[in-house]
Design a protein around this motif. Structure first.
Motif, PDB file in Angstrom:
ATOM      1  N   ASP A 322       0.847  -1.183   0.000  1.00 59.94           N
ATOM      2  CA  ASP A 322       0.000   0.000   0.000  1.00 59.94           C
ATOM      3  C   ASP A 322       0.884   1.233   0.000  1.00 59.94           C
ATOM      4  N   SER A 323       0.425   2.289  -0.684  1.00 62.58           N
ATOM      5  CA  SER A 323       1.205   3.519  -0.802  1.00 62.58           C
ATOM      6  C   SER A 323       0.299   4.726  -0.615  1.00 62.58           C
ATOM      7  N   LYS A 324       0.890   5.780  -0.084  1.00 65.66           N
ATOM      8  CA  LYS A 324       0.173   7.048   0.061  1.00 65.66           C
ATOM      9  C   LYS A 324       1.204   8.168   0.014  1.00 65.66           C
ATOM     10  N   GLN A 325       0.804   9.330  -0.524  1.00 61.87           N
ATOM     11  CA  GLN A 325       1.724  10.448  -0.692  1.00 61.87           C
ATOM     12  C   GLN A 325       1.188  11.717  -0.059  1.00 61.87           C
ATOM     13  N   VAL A 326       2.122  12.574   0.367  1.00 57.81           N
ATOM     14  CA  VAL A 326       1.837  13.980   0.644  1.00 57.81           C
ATOM     15  C   VAL A 326       2.858  14.803  -0.129  1.00 57.81           C
ATOM     16  N   SER A 327       2.517  16.043  -0.441  1.00 57.26           N
ATOM     17  CA  SER A 327       3.451  16.867  -1.206  1.00 57.26           C
ATOM     18  C   SER A 327       3.470  18.288  -0.670  1.00 57.26           C
ATOM     19  N   ILE A 328       4.521  18.988  -1.031  1.00 56.88           N
ATOM     20  CA  ILE A 328       4.717  20.376  -0.609  1.00 56.88           C
ATOM     21  C   ILE A 328       5.350  21.142  -1.769  1.00 56.88           C
ATOM     22  N   ASN A 329       5.022  22.423  -1.906  1.00 56.93           N
ATOM     23  CA  ASN A 329       5.623  23.281  -2.931  1.00 56.93           C
ATOM     24  C   ASN A 329       6.732  24.116  -2.302  1.00 56.93           C
ATOM     25  N   LEU A 330       7.891  24.122  -2.924  1.00 54.71           N
ATOM     26  CA  LEU A 330       9.002  24.932  -2.417  1.00 54.71           C
ATOM     27  C   LEU A 330       8.918  26.349  -2.961  1.00 54.71           C
TER      28      LEU A 330
END
Length: 472
Positions: A322-330
Motif C-alpha cells: 500500500d502507498s500514500k503520498q503527501v506533497s509540498i511546494n518549495l
C-alpha cells in the motif's frame, strides 16, 4: 439506544459465564475512515463514560462496581463520584488516535451476576464527551455455568503477514481443550481452575497465500462428551489509514516539516521522496527538510531540481503493497542583495551576497575580471536566475552599493550607487528622482530598526532589488 459515536467500541470477550469473575477488555477504535483524534486532557477535557447494567436480572451484568481498571499511560479510568458508571479521562493533550488505531481499557476481575436468558444480552452503555455528547452500546451475551460449554476469541482477529495472535478461551464442565489445526498437529490443554477456567495459546496463518484460517476448539469431558466452537483468524494486506504533514501549500527551502502516519497489517515500511530522501522502517513523527534534501541530492544537477516535493509511504505485507503520498511546494529563494560593501570615493570593492535562506548552496559566483562578477542562483523547479555586478556589464540592472551611516539624533543617511537603471524606488519611501538614480543619498529619521529596499528597473523591464537593514 441508537449508536451515534465517533469511535467504535467492542468488548473482549463478548460472551461470559454467569456467576464467574473475568477480565473484560474495552477496545476503543478510531474507524479506518475516520479523522485523527487529539484528545483534550485535564479535568474539563474529553471523557468517555462506561455504564455497566447493575442488578441481578437477565439483562444486568454485575451486582456491584467494586472492581479495578487498567488503562494505558496518559489515561485514567475510575468509578465516577457522581454515579454508577466509570469515567475515562486523559491526563494531558498528548493522547491521539489515528484512523484505525486502538486503545484498550481492562476492567479487572469483573463479577458476573447469576442470571441469564437465551438471546437476552446485557448492554453496556457508552457516552462520549468529545466536544459533543454521543452514545454507543456494547452487547455481552451471558451463558449458564452448569453445562458443558466453551467460549473463545482471538486478539487481534486480523494480523499482518508472518505475525501471530493470541487465542483465548473459557469453559465450564470439561477436562481438556483440543485446539487445531496446527501444521504440527492438534494441541491439547488441560482445563485448570474453577470456571471460567481460562486458557490461551498463540495461533498464526503460516502461509503467504491463505487469507484466513479457522481454528476449532473442542472441549471434552472425562467420558469423551464434547462441544466445540470455531474461531477465525484473518491476515489482511497492509492498509495506510493516515499520512499527514504539519505543513501544506508552500514551504521555504530552509524550513522543515513533520510527517505522521499510521498503517495496519504492515510488515515493513519505507519513506521515499523525489528529494532524494529514503528511510527504511521509520518511526512516525519524522522531520524532513525538503529544500535542503533537494539541494544536496541535486548538487551536481541543480538545473533539474523539482519544486513540488512528494513524500511517499510504502508499506509491505500480505500479497500487496500500500502507498500514500503527501506533497509540498518549495518557495523561490529570494536574493536580499548582491553588492559591494566598501566605497572609497568612487571606488567600490568587497563583493557580498545574501539570501533569505542563508544555507542555500545552489548558487555560483563567477568573477569574470576586475570589472564584472556574475551570480547564478538555481531555484527549485529548474529556474536559473543570473545577476550581474560591476562596470563590465552595461545592460542588466544593478544596485552596486547600498548602505547607511548614523548622523546622530535618530538621523540616518542612506546612500546608494546603481547601474543600468531607468527607474529607482525606495521602500518605505518614494520614487527616486532621475538625477538621484545612479548615485544618491537620503536622510531618514528613525526611532526603531527598519528594513529598506531599493528596487531598480532596467530599460528592458528587468528588475533588481537590494535590501538594507538599518539597525538602531
Amino acid at each position: 439506544m441508537e449508536n451515534s459515536s465517533i469511535l467504535q467500541y467492542s468488548v473482549q470477550p463478548d460472551e461470559v459465564f454467569i456467576s464467574t469473575s473475568t477480565d473484560l477488555k474495552l477496545v476503543i477504535t478510531n474507524p479506518v475512515n475516520g479523522k485523527l483524534i487529539n484528545f483534550t486532557g485535564g479535568p474539563n477535557g474529553d471523557s468517555i463514560d462506561i455504564t455497566f447494567p447493575i442488578g441481578n436480572t437477565e439483562t444486568d451484568l454485575v451486582e456491584t462496581l467494586n472492581f479495578n481498571t487498567k488503562a494505558p499511560t496518559g489515561i485514567t479510568c475510575a468509578k465516577s463520584a457522581f454515579g454508577n458508571y466509570f469515567t475515562l479521562r486523559f491526563t494531558n493533550n498528548s493522547t491521539k488516535l489515528q484512523p484505525g488505531q486502538q486503545l484498550t481499557v481492562t476492567f479487572l476481575a469483573v463479577p458476573i451476576n447469576s442470571k441469564c436468558k437465551p438471546s437476552t444480552p446485557a448492554v453496556i452503555k457508552i457516552s462520549e464527551n468529545l466536544q459533543n455528547e454521543r452514545t454507543s452500546t456494547v452487547n455481552i451475551d451471558k451463558r449458564p455455568d452448569n453445562t458443558l460449554d466453551i467460549i473463545a476469541w482471538v486478539s487481534p482477529s486480523i494480523i499482518a503477514l508472518g505475525l501471530s495472535a493470541k487465542l483465548y478461551w473459557q469453559s465450564t464442565g470439561g477436562t481438556k481443550v483440543v485446539v487445531g489445526p496446527f501444521n504440527s498437529g492438534d494441541k491439547t490443554f488441560p482445563v485448570q481452575g474453577p470456571p471460567p477456567s481460562p486458557g490461551n495459546c498463540s495461533i498464526n496463518i503460516p502461509s503467504t497465500t491463505e487469507s484466513q484460517r479457522t481454528y476449532t476448539l473442542t472441549l471434552y469431558t472425562s467420558d469423551q462428551q464434547h462441544t466445540q466452537v470455531p474461531v477465525t483468524l484473518t491476515q489482511n494486506p497492509p492498509l495506510i489509514t493516515a499520512l499527514t504533514s504539519d505543513k501544506s501549500g508552500f514551504l521555504k527551502v530552509d524550513d522543515s516539516m513533520t510527517l505522521d502516519w499510521f498503517f495496519l497489517w504492515g510488515t515493513s515500511s519505507a519513506i521515499v521522496s523525489n528529494s532524494g530522501l529514503q528511510l527504511n522502517n521509520p518511526l512516525t513523527g519524522v522531520t524532513v527538510n525538503p529544500g535542503y534534501e533537494v539541494m544536496e541530492s541535486y548538487s551536481s544537477n541543480y538545473q533539474n531540481m523539482p519544486s513540488v516535493i512528494y513524500y511517499e509511504l510504502n508499506v509491505n505485507g500480505f500479497k500487496n503493497m500500500d502507498s500514500k503520498q503527501v506533497s509540498i511546494n518549495l518557495e523561490k529563494v529570494q536574493m536580499l542583495y548582491f553588492k559591494y560593501t566598501k566605497k572609497d570615493g568612487n571606488v567600490l570593492s568587497r563583493i557580498a551576497k545574501s539570501f533569505d535562506c542563508p544555507g542555500w548552496k545552489a548558487q555560483r559566483l563567477d568573477i569574470k575580471n576586475n570589472t564584472l562578477a556574475v551570480l547564478t542562483l538555481y531555484q527549485p523547479g529548474g529556474i536559473t536566475e543570473v545577476y550581474y555586478l560591476g562596470d563590465g556589464d552595461t545592460t542588466h540592472p544593478q544596485v552596486q552599493y547600498f548602505d547607511y551611516t548614523s548622523k546622530g539624533n535618530g538621523i540616518y543617511e542612506l546612500s546608494w550607487v546603481t547601474a543600468n537603471l531607468v527607474k529607482l524606488e525606495l521602500s518605505p519611501g518614494e520614487v527616486i528622482p532621475t538625477t538621484g538614480i545612479k548615485s544618491g543619498k537620503q536622510d531618514v529619521n528613525l526611532s526603531a530598526s527598519t528594513t529598506y529596499i531599493l528596487k531598480g528597473t532596467a530599460a528592458d523591464g528587468s528588475v533588481i532589488t537590494s535590501q538594507l537593514n538599518v539597525i538602531i
